[in-house]
Each structure stands twice: as structure tokens, then as C-alpha cells.
Scaffold this motif. Structure first.
Motif, short mmCIF file in Angstrom:
data_model
loop_
_atom_site.label_atom_id
_atom_site.label_comp_id
_atom_site.label_asym_id
_atom_site.label_seq_id
_atom_site.Cartn_x
_atom_site.Cartn_y
_atom_site.Cartn_z
N ARG A 1 -5.52 -9.24 2.77
CA ARG A 1 -6.25 -8.88 1.55
C ARG A 1 -6.31 -7.36 1.48
NH1 ARG A 1 -9.23 -11.46 -2.05
NH2 ARG A 1 -9.13 -13.39 -0.89
N LYS B 1 -7.72 -4.03 -0.64
CA LYS B 1 -8.71 -3.56 -1.59
C LYS B 1 -8.53 -2.06 -1.79
CE LYS B 1 -13.54 -3.52 -2.83
NZ LYS B 1 -14.88 -3.95 -2.53
N LYS B 2 -8.41 -1.66 -3.05
CA LYS B 2 -8.23 -0.24 -3.38
C LYS B 2 -9.57 0.48 -3.35
CE LYS B 2 -4.06 -0.90 -6.05
NZ LYS B 2 -3.38 -0.70 -7.31
N ALA C 1 -6.74 -4.63 -10.93
CA ALA C 1 -5.99 -4.54 -9.68
C ALA C 1 -6.82 -3.94 -8.55
CB ALA C 1 -4.73 -3.71 -9.89
N GLN C 2 -8.11 -4.22 -8.54
CA GLN C 2 -8.99 -3.68 -7.51
C GLN C 2 -8.67 -4.28 -6.15
OE1 GLN C 2 -11.45 -1.36 -7.61
NE2 GLN C 2 -11.92 -1.62 -5.47
N GLU C 3 -8.37 -5.56 -6.15
CA GLU C 3 -8.16 -6.26 -4.89
C GLU C 3 -7.08 -7.32 -5.09
OE1 GLU C 3 -10.90 -8.81 -1.75
OE2 GLU C 3 -11.84 -7.56 -3.28
N TYR C 4 -6.22 -7.46 -4.11
CA TYR C 4 -5.20 -8.49 -4.20
C TYR C 4 -4.86 -8.98 -2.81
CZ TYR C 4 -2.19 -4.42 -3.39
OH TYR C 4 -1.64 -3.28 -2.89
N GLN C 5 -4.13 -10.09 -2.76
CA GLN C 5 -3.80 -10.70 -1.48
C GLN C 5 -2.30 -10.92 -1.39
OE1 GLN C 5 -6.34 -13.92 -0.45
NE2 GLN C 5 -5.02 -14.66 1.17
N ILE C 6 -1.74 -10.56 -0.24
CA ILE C 6 -0.33 -10.82 0.05
C ILE C 6 -0.30 -11.65 1.32
CG2 ILE C 6 1.89 -9.80 0.64
CD1 ILE C 6 0.98 -7.26 -0.85
#
Length: 67
Positions: free
Chosen positions: A30, A32-33, A21-26
């Protein structure tokens, strides 16, 4: 927030990133943690603070009594 709760949050964030779950897109955004290496470093620092606090900063006192 106390140090133990902060450590629990750090461990949760580390766990989430390690599971992908380092990076996700909604939609078009985008997200990024934090970098995992930064979280590891903060966890080590916080764990040391907790150890120091529990051992009174690592201070040992000896009393010698002559009788």
C-alpha cells in the motif's frame, strides 16, 4: 532543481491527490502519498520565495537628488 520546476512538481502532486490518487495498492503493498496540507504549505512557501526573488526580496530603493 530550480524553484519553478519544483513548483510545477508540487502542483502536479497536489492535482493527482485532489483527483483521488492519495493512496493506492500494488499487490500487497500500500502506497500513500504526502499529506495534502503539507503540499499546500510547501507550495505557499515556494510561491513566496519566487515572488521575493522576482521583486529582489521586496526591497525598494529610492534616490533623491537635490539640484
Amino acid at each position: 532543481m530550480d524553484k519553478v520546476n519544483r513548483l510545477e512538481q508540487l502542483n502536479g502532486a497536489i492535482s493527482a491527490i485532489e483527483k483521488g490518487a492519495q493512496e493506492y495498492q500494488i499487490g500487497s503493498r500500500r502506497i500513500k502519498k504526502a499529506e495534502l496540507s503539507v503540499l499546500y504549505q510547501e507550495r505557499r512557501r515556494l510561491e513566496q520565495e519566487i515572488r521575493d526573488q522576482e521583486s529582489y526580496g521586496g526591497v525598494t530603493v529610492a534616490c533623491f537628488d537635490r539640484r
